[in-house]
Enzyme design. Structure first.
Site, PDB file in Angstrom:
ATOM      1  N   GLY A   8       5.367  -1.294  -0.037  1.00  0.00           N
ATOM      2  CA  GLY A   8       5.060  -1.832  -1.379  1.00  0.00           C
ATOM      3  C   GLY A   8       6.305  -2.346  -2.076  1.00  0.00           C
ATOM      4  O   GLY A   8       6.429  -2.289  -3.298  1.00  0.00           O
ATOM      5  N   LEU A  10       7.526  -5.226  -2.758  1.00  0.00           N
ATOM      6  CA  LEU A  10       7.527  -6.396  -3.650  1.00  0.00           C
ATOM      7  C   LEU A  10       7.006  -6.064  -5.040  1.00  0.00           C
ATOM      8  O   LEU A  10       6.959  -6.929  -5.910  1.00  0.00           O
ATOM      9  CB  LEU A  10       6.670  -7.528  -3.043  1.00  0.00           C
ATOM     10  CG  LEU A  10       7.091  -8.015  -1.651  1.00  0.00           C
ATOM     11  CD1 LEU A  10       6.222  -9.193  -1.224  1.00  0.00           C
ATOM     12  CD2 LEU A  10       8.559  -8.416  -1.627  1.00  0.00           C
ATOM     13  N   GLY A  11       6.613  -4.832  -5.273  1.00  0.00           N
ATOM     14  CA  GLY A  11       6.041  -4.444  -6.559  1.00  0.00           C
ATOM     15  C   GLY A  11       7.095  -4.195  -7.623  1.00  0.00           C
ATOM     16  O   GLY A  11       8.294  -4.395  -7.408  1.00  0.00           O
ATOM     17  N   ILE A  34       2.405  -6.004   1.880  1.00  0.00           N
ATOM     18  CA  ILE A  34       1.251  -6.621   2.552  1.00  0.00           C
ATOM     19  C   ILE A  34       1.339  -8.153   2.538  1.00  0.00           C
ATOM     20  O   ILE A  34       0.665  -8.825   3.313  1.00  0.00           O
ATOM     21  CB  ILE A  34      -0.061  -6.112   1.918  1.00  0.00           C
ATOM     22  CG1 ILE A  34      -1.241  -6.360   2.845  1.00  0.00           C
ATOM     23  CG2 ILE A  34      -0.282  -6.700   0.535  1.00  0.00           C
ATOM     24  CD1 ILE A  34      -2.464  -5.558   2.474  1.00  0.00           C
ATOM     25  N   TYR A 142      -7.713   5.982  -9.465  1.00  0.00           N
ATOM     26  CA  TYR A 142      -6.253   6.044  -9.283  1.00  0.00           C
ATOM     27  C   TYR A 142      -5.787   7.500  -9.397  1.00  0.00           C
ATOM     28  O   TYR A 142      -5.089   8.016  -8.536  1.00  0.00           O
ATOM     29  CB  TYR A 142      -5.610   5.174 -10.360  1.00  0.00           C
ATOM     30  CG  TYR A 142      -4.095   5.154 -10.403  1.00  0.00           C
ATOM     31  CD1 TYR A 142      -3.349   4.773  -9.301  1.00  0.00           C
ATOM     32  CD2 TYR A 142      -3.427   5.481 -11.591  1.00  0.00           C
ATOM     33  CE1 TYR A 142      -1.955   4.722  -9.379  1.00  0.00           C
ATOM     34  CE2 TYR A 142      -2.048   5.419 -11.672  1.00  0.00           C
ATOM     35  CZ  TYR A 142      -1.311   5.035 -10.557  1.00  0.00           C
ATOM     36  OH  TYR A 142       0.059   4.986 -10.637  1.00  0.00           O
ATOM     37  N   LYS A 146      -4.295   9.908  -6.482  1.00  0.00           N
ATOM     38  CA  LYS A 146      -2.916  10.375  -6.639  1.00  0.00           C
ATOM     39  C   LYS A 146      -2.852  11.901  -6.697  1.00  0.00           C
ATOM     40  O   LYS A 146      -1.919  12.513  -6.181  1.00  0.00           O
ATOM     41  CB  LYS A 146      -2.292   9.758  -7.891  1.00  0.00           C
ATOM     42  CG  LYS A 146      -1.968   8.293  -7.726  1.00  0.00           C
ATOM     43  CD  LYS A 146      -0.856   8.128  -6.708  1.00  0.00           C
ATOM     44  CE  LYS A 146      -0.213   6.791  -6.771  1.00  0.00           C
ATOM     45  NZ  LYS A 146       1.013   6.711  -5.958  1.00  0.00           N
TER      46      LYS A 146
HETATM   47  N1  LIG Z   1       4.808   0.906 -12.580  1.00  0.00           N
HETATM   48  C1  LIG Z   1       4.471   1.989 -13.252  1.00  0.00           C
HETATM   49  O1  LIG Z   1       4.465   2.006 -14.491  1.00  0.00           O
HETATM   50  C2  LIG Z   1       4.091   3.253 -12.505  1.00  0.00           C
HETATM   51  C3  LIG Z   1       3.748   4.385 -13.241  1.00  0.00           C
HETATM   52  C4  LIG Z   1       3.380   5.539 -12.568  1.00  0.00           C
HETATM   53  C5  LIG Z   1       3.412   5.574 -11.184  1.00  0.00           C
HETATM   54  N2  LIG Z   1       3.764   4.463 -10.484  1.00  0.00           N
HETATM   55  C6  LIG Z   1       3.748   4.548  -9.017  1.00  0.00           C
HETATM   56  O2  LIG Z   1       4.860   3.888  -8.445  1.00  0.00           O
HETATM   57  C7  LIG Z   1       4.498   3.278  -7.198  1.00  0.00           C
HETATM   58  C8  LIG Z   1       4.843   1.818  -7.219  1.00  0.00           C
HETATM   59  O3  LIG Z   1       4.152   1.194  -8.286  1.00  0.00           O
HETATM   60  P1  LIG Z   1       4.472  -0.291  -8.770  1.00  0.00           P
HETATM   61  O4  LIG Z   1       4.482  -0.266 -10.247  1.00  0.00           O
HETATM   62  O5  LIG Z   1       5.624  -0.866  -8.045  1.00  0.00           O
HETATM   63  O6  LIG Z   1       3.120  -0.999  -8.305  1.00  0.00           O
HETATM   64  P2  LIG Z   1       2.885  -2.545  -8.012  1.00  0.00           P
HETATM   65  O7  LIG Z   1       1.420  -2.792  -8.125  1.00  0.00           O
HETATM   66  O8  LIG Z   1       3.820  -3.380  -8.817  1.00  0.00           O
HETATM   67  O9  LIG Z   1       3.332  -2.638  -6.484  1.00  0.00           O
HETATM   68  C9  LIG Z   1       2.587  -2.059  -5.443  1.00  0.00           C
HETATM   69  C10 LIG Z   1       2.841  -2.884  -4.194  1.00  0.00           C
HETATM   70  O10 LIG Z   1       2.008  -2.358  -3.141  1.00  0.00           O
HETATM   71  C11 LIG Z   1       1.597  -3.468  -2.359  1.00  0.00           C
HETATM   72  N3  LIG Z   1       0.389  -3.128  -1.596  1.00  0.00           N
HETATM   73  C12 LIG Z   1      -0.902  -3.088  -2.021  1.00  0.00           C
HETATM   74  N4  LIG Z   1      -1.713  -2.777  -0.990  1.00  0.00           N
HETATM   75  C13 LIG Z   1      -0.921  -2.613   0.091  1.00  0.00           C
HETATM   76  C14 LIG Z   1      -1.183  -2.272   1.445  1.00  0.00           C
HETATM   77  N5  LIG Z   1      -2.427  -2.061   1.896  1.00  0.00           N
HETATM   78  N6  LIG Z   1      -0.121  -2.165   2.287  1.00  0.00           N
HETATM   79  C15 LIG Z   1       1.135  -2.404   1.858  1.00  0.00           C
HETATM   80  N7  LIG Z   1       1.441  -2.745   0.584  1.00  0.00           N
HETATM   81  C16 LIG Z   1       0.415  -2.846  -0.283  1.00  0.00           C
HETATM   82  C17 LIG Z   1       1.349  -4.585  -3.372  1.00  0.00           C
HETATM   83  O11 LIG Z   1       1.379  -5.853  -2.742  1.00  0.00           O
HETATM   84  C18 LIG Z   1       2.492  -4.368  -4.356  1.00  0.00           C
HETATM   85  O12 LIG Z   1       3.614  -5.178  -4.067  1.00  0.00           O
HETATM   86  C19 LIG Z   1       3.003   3.575  -7.023  1.00  0.00           C
HETATM   87  O13 LIG Z   1       2.851   4.714  -6.213  1.00  0.00           O
HETATM   88  C20 LIG Z   1       2.516   3.882  -8.421  1.00  0.00           C
HETATM   89  O14 LIG Z   1       1.420   4.762  -8.408  1.00  0.00           O
HETATM   90  C21 LIG Z   1       4.104   3.291 -11.103  1.00  0.00           C
END
Ligand SMILES: NC(=O)c1ccc[n+]([C@@H]2O[C@H](COP(=O)([O-])OP(=O)(O)OC[C@H]3O[C@@H](n4cnc5c(N)ncnc54)[C@H](O)[C@@H]3O)[C@@H](O)[C@H]2O)c1
Length: 321
Positions: A8, A10-11, A34, A142, A146
Site C-alpha cells: 500500500g 502509494l497511499g 495494487i 473497517y 481492523k
Molecule cells: N490515513 C489515516 O488517517 C489513517 C488513520 C488510521 C489508520 N490508518 C491506517 O494506515 C494504513 C495506511 O492508510 P493510508 O491512509 O495510507 O490509506 P490509503 O487509502 O491512502 O492507502 C492505502 C493503499 O492501499 C492500496 N491497496 C488497496 N487495495 C490493495 C490491495 N488489494 N493490494 C495492495 N494494495 C492495495 C491502495 O491502492 C492505496 O495506495 C491503513 O492500515 C489504515 O487503516 C490511516
C-alpha cells in the site's frame, strides 16, 4: 542493512513513510501497491512492484525472493471506502493481513508493522480518553476488520513468535499526499481550501470531535516503536496514539486566524455516523510508558505548517505577477 517491504506504498501513509525510512535505514525498500504505475519520486534505494495483498502466492514470492527483513503492511481499505464495498474491505484488510503474517512466518521476516485505527472503537466506548483495552464493538466494516486484525497480530506473536508491532493511528494530517478514503480527511481538505483562498463544504457536523495527529509525528512514532527493544513492547494488539482532538468548528476558527475571509458550510453526509461511532480522544498512557511516545506538533503548529506549505505550493503553480 535491512531490506524492507511496504504494501500500500502509494497511499497517504506509505508515500511519506518512505522518506522517513530512507533517512534511517540503508538497504533496499521494495515499495508495492495494487496500481501498475508508481507515483513515487524515483530513488535508487526504492524499487516499485505491483502487489495485490489478497494474492497469497504473490505475497510469499515478493518476501521470499527479496530477502525481506521488515514489512510495513499499509495496504488497506479505509472507513469511507469500506462502507461502499464491505466485501472488498473484508478481503483486503483481513485476507491481506493473514497473507502478510503467514508469509512473514514462513520466510523468516524479523519485524512487521501493521497500523490499526481509532475505528476499532464502537459507539459504547467512553468518549474521552478511550482506554486501549476496551470491550466496545465497532459498527463499521473497517473497524470490524481492523479489530480482528489486532487479534491476529497478537495470535501470530504468541503462536509463531513473530515480532508484530502496531499503532492505532488517529486521523492523520498531511499536505504531501491527499487522503481520499477516510472519515477524518475533511481536516486536510479544510486546511487546503483555506490556504488556497476557497470556502469549504464540510461533510461532518461542526461539533464532531475526533483524535488527530500530524504525519511527521505519526511517522516518527512508527519508527520509534519499530526500533524499541522487543521486551519493551508489552502490547501485541495495538497501542493508542494521538496528539490532540478538535472539531471542524475549532479547526475553522484556527484557520480564520491565518485567512480571515475563510468560510465553511456544514453539510453532513454518510460519514457523520462513522465519526459518531468513534471516541473524542484516546488514552496514550501505555505508549508513553512502554516506548516513550512523545509527539511534538500541537494543533496550532500543525495547522500553520500545513497552511504555509499549501500556500507555497499554490504560489508555485500560480506565481504572483
Ligand atoms: N490515513 C489515516 O488517517 C489513517 C488513520 C488510521 C489508520 N490508518 C491506517 O494506515 C494504513 C495506511 O492508510 P493510508 O491512509 O495510507 O490509506 P490509503 O487509502 O491512502 O492507502 C492505502 C493503499 O492501499 C492500496 N491497496 C488497496 N487495495 C490493495 C490491495 N488489494 N493490494 C495492495 N494494495 C492495495 C491502495 O491502492 C492505496 O495506495 C491503513 O492500515 C489504515 O487503516 C490511516
Amino acid at each position: 542493512m535491512a531490506n524492507i517491504l511496504i504494501t500500500g506504498a502509494l497511499g497517504q501513509v506509505g508515500s511519506e513513510l518512505i522518506d522517513f525510512l530512507l533517512a534511517s535505514y540503508s538497504g533496499t525498500i521494495y515499495a508495492t501497491d495494487i496500481h501498475k504505475e508508481s507515483t513515487l519520486k524515483s530513488n535508487p534505494s526504492v524499487k516499485y512492484a505491483v502487489l495485490d495483498v489478497r494474492n497469497r502466492e504473490m505475497v510469499e514470492n515478493i518476501i521470499g525472493e527479496n530477502d525481506i527483513d521488515e514489512v510495513y503492511h499499509l495496504a488497506s481499505i479505509l472507513s469511507a471506502s469500506g462502507e461502499k464495498d464491505p466485501y472488498m474491505a473484508y478481503n483486503v484488510n483481513l485476507t491481506g493481513t493473514v497473507n502478510v503474517l503467514n508469509a512473514s512466518v514462513t520466510r523468516g521476516v524479523k519485524k512487521v508493522f501493521i497500523p490499526s485505527t481509532i475505528g476499532v472503537f464502537g459507539p459504547e466506548v467512553q468518549k474521552e480518553k478511550a482506554p486501549r483495552r476496551h470491550a466496545s464493538i465497532p459498527t463499521t466494516i473497517y473497524g470490524i476488520t481492523k479489530a480482528a486484525g489486532e487479534m491476529l497480530f497478537q495470535y501470530y506473536y504468541n503462536k509463531y513468535n513473530i515480532d508484530v508491532r502496531s499503532l492505532r493511528y488517529p486521523g492523520l494530517l498531511s499536505y504531501k499526499v491527499a487522503p481520499t478514503a477516510g472519515t477524518t480527511d475533511y481536516a486536510v481538505d479544510m486546511i487546503k481550501h483555506a490556504a488556497s483562498g476557497n470556502s469549504y463544504e464540510c461533510y461532518l457536523k461542526d461539533d464532531t470531535r475526533l483524535p488527530m495527529m500530524y504525519m511527521p509525528d505519526a511517522m516518527n512514532s512508527t519508527l520509534h516503536l519499530m526500533t524499541a527493544p522487543a521486551e519493551n513492547i508489552r502490547v501485541r494488539t495495538s497501542y493508542n496514539v494521538m496528539s490532540y482532538s478538535f472539531t471542524p468548528r475549532e479547526l475553522e476558527n484556527e484557520l480564520r486566524e491565518l485567512n480571515p475571509e475563510f468560510r465553511v458550510v456544514y453539510k453532513p453526509d454518510f460519514r457523520q455516523s462513522i465519526a459518531d461511532s468513534w471516541p473524542w480522544s484516546i488514552d496514550v498512557t501505555d505508549a508513553i510508558n512502554d516506548w516513550e511516545f512523545k509527539p511534538v506538533f500541537d494543533l496550532k503548529n500543525t495547522v500553520s505548517d500545513m497552511f504555509q506549505n499549501y500556500r507555497k505550493f499554490s504560489e508555485k503553480l500560480n506565481p504572483p505577477d
